[in-house]
Design an enzyme around this catalytic site. Structure first.
Site, PDB file in Angstrom:
ATOM      1  N   CYS A   1       0.830  -1.187   0.000  1.00 36.45           N
ATOM      2  CA  CYS A   1       0.000   0.000   0.000  1.00 36.45           C
ATOM      3  C   CYS A   1       0.875   1.252   0.000  1.00 36.45           C
ATOM      4  O   CYS A   1       1.673   1.458   0.900  1.00 36.45           O
ATOM      5  CB  CYS A   1      -0.913  -0.010   1.232  1.00 36.45           C
ATOM      6  SG  CYS A   1      -2.100   1.323   1.143  1.00 36.45           S
TER       7      CYS A   1
ATOM      8  N   THR B   1      -0.466  -1.131  -6.225  1.00 38.91           N
ATOM      9  CA  THR B   1      -0.590   0.080  -7.057  1.00 38.91           C
ATOM     10  C   THR B   1       0.717   0.867  -7.131  1.00 38.91           C
ATOM     11  O   THR B   1       1.583   0.749  -6.277  1.00 38.91           O
ATOM     12  CB  THR B   1      -1.692   0.980  -6.502  1.00 38.91           C
ATOM     13  OG1 THR B   1      -1.424   1.221  -5.127  1.00 38.91           O
ATOM     14  CG2 THR B   1      -3.046   0.327  -6.645  1.00 38.91           C
TER      15      THR B   1
ATOM     16  N   CYS C   1      -5.736   7.331 -45.310  1.00 44.58           N
ATOM     17  CA  CYS C   1      -5.784   8.308 -44.216  1.00 44.58           C
ATOM     18  C   CYS C   1      -4.442   9.007 -44.033  1.00 44.58           C
ATOM     19  O   CYS C   1      -4.374  10.048 -43.376  1.00 44.58           O
ATOM     20  CB  CYS C   1      -6.203   7.631 -42.919  1.00 44.58           C
ATOM     21  SG  CYS C   1      -4.994   6.444 -42.328  1.00 44.58           S
TER      22      CYS C   1
ATOM     23  N   CYS D   1       5.666   7.854 -40.122  1.00 45.62           N
ATOM     24  CA  CYS D   1       6.976   7.406 -40.593  1.00 45.62           C
ATOM     25  C   CYS D   1       7.841   8.610 -40.964  1.00 45.62           C
ATOM     26  O   CYS D   1       9.033   8.656 -40.676  1.00 45.62           O
ATOM     27  CB  CYS D   1       6.833   6.479 -41.790  1.00 45.62           C
ATOM     28  SG  CYS D   1       8.410   5.791 -42.325  1.00 45.62           S
TER      29      CYS D   1
HETATM   30  C1  LIG Z   1      -9.629   1.743  -4.165  1.00 47.49           C
HETATM   31  C2  LIG Z   1      -8.568   0.697  -4.045  1.00 47.49           C
HETATM   32  C3  LIG Z   1      -8.248   0.187  -2.807  1.00 47.49           C
HETATM   33  C4  LIG Z   1      -7.273  -0.784  -2.677  1.00 47.49           C
HETATM   34  N1  LIG Z   1      -7.015  -1.283  -1.469  1.00 47.49           N
HETATM   35  C5  LIG Z   1      -6.096  -2.286  -1.345  1.00 47.49           C
HETATM   36  C6  LIG Z   1      -5.877  -2.903  -0.112  1.00 47.49           C
HETATM   37  O1  LIG Z   1      -6.504  -2.579   0.876  1.00 47.49           O
HETATM   38  N2  LIG Z   1      -4.956  -3.869  -0.033  1.00 47.49           N
HETATM   39  C7  LIG Z   1      -4.241  -4.275  -1.134  1.00 47.49           C
HETATM   40  O2  LIG Z   1      -3.414  -5.156  -1.031  1.00 47.49           O
HETATM   41  N3  LIG Z   1      -4.436  -3.706  -2.318  1.00 47.49           N
HETATM   42  C8  LIG Z   1      -5.357  -2.725  -2.454  1.00 47.49           C
HETATM   43  N4  LIG Z   1      -5.593  -2.182  -3.697  1.00 47.49           N
HETATM   44  C9  LIG Z   1      -4.782  -2.630  -4.843  1.00 47.49           C
HETATM   45  C10 LIG Z   1      -5.484  -3.726  -5.639  1.00 47.49           C
HETATM   46  O3  LIG Z   1      -5.678  -4.886  -4.853  1.00 47.49           O
HETATM   47  C11 LIG Z   1      -4.667  -4.136  -6.873  1.00 47.49           C
HETATM   48  O4  LIG Z   1      -3.412  -4.597  -6.463  1.00 47.49           O
HETATM   49  C12 LIG Z   1      -4.460  -2.994  -7.834  1.00 47.49           C
HETATM   50  O5  LIG Z   1      -5.596  -2.206  -7.905  1.00 47.49           O
HETATM   51  C13 LIG Z   1      -4.058  -3.473  -9.236  1.00 47.49           C
HETATM   52  O6  LIG Z   1      -5.066  -4.228  -9.865  1.00 47.49           O
HETATM   53  P1  LIG Z   1      -6.096  -3.640 -10.932  1.00 47.49           P
HETATM   54  O7  LIG Z   1      -5.293  -2.996 -11.993  1.00 47.49           O
HETATM   55  O8  LIG Z   1      -6.913  -4.805 -11.383  1.00 47.49           O
HETATM   56  O9  LIG Z   1      -6.937  -2.629 -10.230  1.00 47.49           O
HETATM   57  C14 LIG Z   1      -6.571  -1.231  -3.812  1.00 47.49           C
HETATM   58  C15 LIG Z   1      -6.892  -0.704  -5.048  1.00 47.49           C
HETATM   59  C16 LIG Z   1      -7.890   0.243  -5.169  1.00 47.49           C
HETATM   60  C17 LIG Z   1      -8.229   0.779  -6.511  1.00 47.49           C
HETATM   61  S1  SF4 Z   2      -2.307   4.109 -42.283  1.00 42.24           S
HETATM   62 FE1  SF4 Z   2      -1.456   4.127 -44.348  1.00 42.24          FE
HETATM   63  S2  SF4 Z   2      -1.812   2.059 -45.102  1.00 42.24           S
HETATM   64 FE2  SF4 Z   2      -3.144   2.328 -43.336  1.00 42.24          FE
HETATM   65  S3  SF4 Z   2      -5.081   3.028 -44.216  1.00 42.24           S
HETATM   66 FE3  SF4 Z   2      -3.920   4.844 -43.657  1.00 42.24          FE
HETATM   67  S4  SF4 Z   2      -2.835   5.428 -45.542  1.00 42.24           S
HETATM   68 FE4  SF4 Z   2      -3.525   3.319 -45.799  1.00 42.24          FE
END
Ligand SMILES: Cc1cc2nc3c(=O)[nH]c(=O)nc-3n(C[C@H](O)[C@H](O)[C@H](O)COP(=O)(O)O)c2cc1C
Ligand code: SF4
Ligand SMILES: Cc1cc2nc3c(=O)[nH]c(=O)nc-3n(C[C@H](O)[C@H](O)[C@H](O)COP(=O)(O)OP(=O)(O)OC[C@H]3O[C@@H](n4cnc5c(N)ncnc54)[C@H](O)[C@@H]3O)c2cc1C
Ligand code: SF4
Ligand code: SF4
Lengths: 442, 422
Positions: free
Chosen positions: B135, B201, B346, B353
């Site tokens: 955390c 996170t 497009c 490139c």
């Molecule tokens: C609001 C929120 C609260 C979280 N609380 C915890 C927590 O209490 N303990 C924990 O290990 N991870 C916590 N996490 C992390 C998540 O478990 C997870 O590791 C992280 O969000 C990555 O996964 P995701 O991309 O699927 O969200 C929390 C994440 C979020 C968004």
């Molecule tokens: S990116 Fe280039 S190859 Fe793809 S649709 Fe557009 S002009 Fe055509």
């Protein structure tokens, strides 16, 4: 049966003449569409816009919530970008070229996005442009239509003092007096004209007609240059008998009345024939229907393959319930007590060169109104010394007429195209005039 | 029908999808609904000593109309009373005995606190423990969470305390807020952990409000670094996962993969790089528990198509293909090719490139459509055009080897071959 007005209730009028292409309801709705835009390089949509608006740029600006930037991008290419977003036949211009069409997917609603960005700018009067300091030059512009306003705006930005002579009491040209009422409201046209002239340096003299209230020779003396943008005005005659009967009207006149008098005031027949299949014919037919006609029939000499209007426009008429008779040419209008009763047409066929030729077979339509929409004749009698071809003002590649210091553009030169073409012509005219003004000084 | 069931250190679940320790797993009502929806297990929101939360707590990174590409939170561990949590955990296990119940823990920084907490949790009948060493906010200031995960020695010590008391499997959850997760991973394994999970996170600032000038999320005019998760972090999570799968020591223990998993495709990628179970947080917070249906069906269909009967048939399969740059074949070369029938003109390949790569695409002007073609001699085979092209399979890369034999950088240097020859 005589023509009758006031056929519908106020609610019915409002409903029939409300916006045919409604705007985005929410910012999010606009964002969803804007985010679909691929931001093409050397974008085909831009190349297909007569004013070359940098479409992908302004759409990207909408996505970044830079609405001011978007409006500036549009207006700097097309000062009538607001009006154009409502009236452009986009299916054959920008949207028709959008690469999504090649993926068999709906194109980006460019016009709707353009409207989204410009409408706010106009309503809220964003001051997006500033004038250069005055350079002492004076230019007269004839006509406050799209071409005249566009030319005036571009000139004024560069510090030129512009005076517009306009024969009507309002600006906007056919935008205000000609285009179908369900596309733009008079109020919007007014706002748009005010927005354009709010730049400053543009003085509009209304109810001033060239050739009557003021002469070209006088203007040539009083101004450093003159720009003619008086459009086209006269309906082409059918040259058949019965044309002078009561109930035979010219489409432009008919539409002009719808735009100026208020819907209940405009008389319309029970059974209406519209001759022609250009945009004007479609507009006249659909608006006759919307004013309460029971039956509207479009009569066209050729087939769908040759029609001048676009498929999208034809669809509007079809959806409004208008009938179409292909391969028929008006031969005679028969009256009773001085009023239209029957339109007699000859059935045509197309020859090898796709030109209509008569077959001798006749058909009769019982109608009480005939609207002529077979094109307008450009008129040059306001400026009789100008070289012209069938009434179209002739110009060289620098927008110059045969008279020194006199330039021209828009419908009066091209014989009648779209608003967006007139705006572009005005831009080009201004450029040519600036060159002329400042090269002379050197 | 493939067999999706998972046996993670004896912790069984009908499918490999667990809800990660977070708000979706901090109450009985949620967890029961998740089990009803079909989730294979949960890691109960971290228990520890009482904390107090602030608001607002979340902010997000949106991109081109896509909302919550990345999520950021400054929430702490569970702020509900411990005894209620314990009672609810017990009840959930009773109602759904076939699902995995892992409880996340973060005790105060002493042996007794950990022992006491573990005992209380084991009394609920939970199947496993997950140690929250990740955390990144709030708890670090008190020497917990990421403060532990960032110091392998402390991590090892805490794992050892835990192992003295634990009778059920122990998973150590790693923080990505380090240069490499391997040292802490190794320390945890050396300390005796049965398994690893990652990532927690990532410290982040998602953005600044252009009107108030305060970064998000705004807590009464101030902000703080929050933990980043969601689809945006997946590539980072996969990288860390791979290093754990490649390391001789850490690869010995099973790994639960976490970080940006939103679809069955993401899940398969985590498994191919070594994860045995998968934990999901943001996707469930964003769309609700119902996403489990597609996670399972998609995984199942893919396994059937590939002929894999169980998940163990493909776990870790991609790990050996990740190598060092020096080992890559320098003689392998590809050039782009545009399918003119599919091209929609497009110009995106051209400009990217032109400005961003090697000016290897030619433009012939047309109105309104230009034509674009590859200059094969100039093409370095970087892929950029193919990546930007909006049309599926319009740009493909053709193999045009520079030489038949495999030649890597070390060999290239040894032979003194010329540099910059194209
Ligand atoms: C609001 C929120 C609260 C979280 N609380 C915890 C927590 O209490 N303990 C924990 O290990 N991870 C916590 N996490 C992390 C998540 O478990 C997870 O590791 C992280 O969000 C990555 O996964 P995701 O991309 O699927 O969200 C929390 C994440 C979020 C968004
Ligand atoms: S990116 Fe280039 S190859 Fe793809 S649709 Fe557009 S002009 Fe055509
Ligand atoms: C019925 C109809 C429907 C149309 N619908 C569409 C549409 O949906 N979309 C679209 O893009 N285009 C449409 N058009 C075409 C479009 O309106 C014109 O192309 C455009 O308005 C031309 O601009 P302009 O400035 O050249 O001329 P105009 O708009 O005709 O402006 C000319 C101005 O000059 C003034 N004027 C004329 N003579 C004099 C004089 N002697 N002295 C002083 N002032 C004078 C006029 O009063 C007018 O204000 C339509 C046209 C018609 C007729
Ligand atoms: S001005 Fe008309 S043609 Fe040009 S981009 Fe706008 S809507 Fe399209
Ligand atoms: S062609 Fe279509 S996708 Fe491309 S820039 Fe124009 S509107 Fe966008």
């Amino acid at each position: 049966m005589a023509l009758r007005n006031n056929r519908l209730t106020n609610e019915e009028y409002d409903e029939h003449f409300s916006d045919i292409h409604p705007p985005f309801e929410t910012h999010n709705a606009a964002l969803v569409e804007a985010n679909r835009c691929l931001f093409c390089y050397d974008a085909p949509c831009t190349k297909s816009c007569p004013t070359s608006i940098n479409v992908p740029k302004f759409i990207k600006q909408i996505t970044t919530e830079n609405l001011k930037g978007a409006a500036y991008t549009i207006f700097s290419a097309n000062i009538m970008g607001g009006g154009c977003s409502k009236v452009c036949p986009v299916e054959k211009l920008c949207e028709g070229a959008c690469v999504y069409n090649l993926m068999e997917e709906a194109p980006i609603p460019i016009a709707k996005l353009q409207r989204y960005a410009t409408e706010r700018a106009i309503h809220e009067k964003w001051p997006l442009f500033t004038r250069q300091a005055s350079n002492g030059k004076k230019v007269a512009v004839i006509g406050a239509g799209p071409a005249g306003l566009s030319c005036a705006h571009a000139l004024s930005r560069e510090g030129v003092e512009v005076t517009i002579y306009e024969k009507e009491g309002k600006g906007g040209g056919l935008m205000t007096y000609g285009i179908a009422a369900y596309k733009v409201t008079p109020q919007f046209c007014q706002e748009e004209v005010d927005y354009i002239t709010s730049l400053g340096g543009i003085h509009v003299l209304y109810n001033m007609q060239l050739g009557k209230d003021v002469l070209l020779e006088t203007l040539q003396q009083e101004y450093d240059a003159v720009y003619l943008a008086f459009g086209v005005g006269m309906a082409r005659q059918l040259a058949i008998s019965g044309e002078q009967l009561n109930g035979v009207v010219d489409a432009i006149r008919f539409i002009y009345e719808i735009r100026t008098k208020g819907y209940p005031e405009v008389p319309v027949g029970e059974s209406v024939a519209v001759i022609g299949l250009g945009m004007t014919a479609i507009d006249a037919a659909t608006q006759a229907m919307r004013l309460g006609a029971k039956e509207v029939t479009l009569v066209y000499r050729r087939t769908e393959a040759e029609m001048p209007c676009t498929a999208a426009e034809l669809n509007i008429a079809k959806l409004d319930g208008c009938n179409i008779i292909w391969l028929a040419a008006p031969k005679e209008i028969v009256g009773e007590n001085g009023h239209v009763k029957t339109l007699v047409c000859e059935v045509m066929r197309l020859d090898e060169r796709k030109l209509p030729v008569g077959t001798g077979e006749l058909i009769s339509l019982n109608v009480d109104m005939v609207i002529k929409a077979t094109g307008q004749l450009p008129y040059t009698m306001a400026a009789p010394k100008i070289d012209n071809e069938h009434g179209r003002v002739l110009i060289n590649e620098h927008a110059a007429t045969n008279l020194p210091g006199v330039f021209a553009g828009g419908d009066c030169v091209n014989g009648g195209k779209e608003v967006v073409d007139a705006v572009q012509a005005g831009k080009e005219g201004a450029k040519a005039i600036l060159k002329y003004l400042f090269r002379e000084v050197e | 029908m493939a067999d999706l069931s998972t046996n993670f250190l004896g912790i069984k679940s009908p499918n490999p999808f667990w809800l990660a320790s977070a708000p979706p797993t901090d109450k009985q009502v949620n967890v029961l609904r998740a089990f009803e929806a079909g989730w294979g297990g949960v890691v109960w929101k971290t228990l520890g000593s009482q904390v107090k939360n602030v608001s607002s707590r979340y902010s997000s990174v949106d991109y081109n109309g896509y909302r919550i590409m990345g999520l950021n939170n400054i929430e702490l561990i569970s702020d509900r009373p411990l005894d209620i949590n314990l009672k609810e955990i017990k009840e959930c296990i009773r109602l759904f005995p076939d699902r995995a119940m892992i409880v996340s823990l973060m005790a105060d920084n002493n042996r007794e606190s950990w022992h006491e907490l573990i005992k209380q949790v084991e009394d609920t009948g939970a199947h496993g423990l997950e140690l929250n060493f990740g955390c990144p906010h709030g708890m670090t200031e008190r020497g917990m969470g990421a403060a532990v995960g960032q110091d392998p020695e402390i991590a090892k010590m805490v794992v050892e305390w835990v192992m003295e008391a634990a009778h059920i499997p122990v998973i150590t959850k790693l923080t990505p807020n380090v240069h490499s997760v391997v040292p802490t991973g190794r320390a945890a394994v050396a300390g005796g952990t049965h398994a690893l999970s990652l990532i927690n996170t990532i410290q982040s600032v998602t953005g600044v409000d252009l009107d108030t000038f305060v970064p998000n999320p705004n807590v009464g005019g101030k902000s703080t670094f929050g933990g980043y998760c969601g689809p945006a972090v997946k590539p980072i999570a996969l990288k860390f996962l791979t290093t754990i799968s490649q390391d001789p020591l850490t690869s010995k223990v099973p790994v639960s993969g976490i970080g940006g998993i939103s679809t069955w495709r993401d899940a398969v990628e985590f498994m191919l790089l070594g994860a045995t179970s998968l934990q999901v947080c943001t996707a469930a917070m964003r769309y609700g528990f119902r996403i489990i249906e597609d996670l399972c069906e998609g995984l199942n269909n893919w396994m059937d198509e590939k002929g894999f009967a169980t998940i163990y048939d493909f776990i870790g399969k991609s790990v050996p293909t990740l190598t060092h740059w020096e080992e890559l074949d320098i003689n392998y070369h590809i050039v782009a090719n545009i399918n003119q029938d599919k091209c929609i003109h497009c110009g995106l390949c051209y400009i990217s490139c032109e400005d961003g790569s090697h000016q290897a695409i030619s433009l012939s002007y047309g109105k309104p459509y230009n034509t674009y073609a590859i200059k094969e001699d100039e093409c370095v085979g970087c892929n950029l055009c193919k990546l930007v092209c909006p049309v599926d399979n319009c740009i493909t890369m053709k193999e045009q080897r520079h030489g038949d034999e495999y030649l890597n950088w070390k060999e290239f240097q040894r032979r003194g071959l010329p540099l910059n020859d194209h």
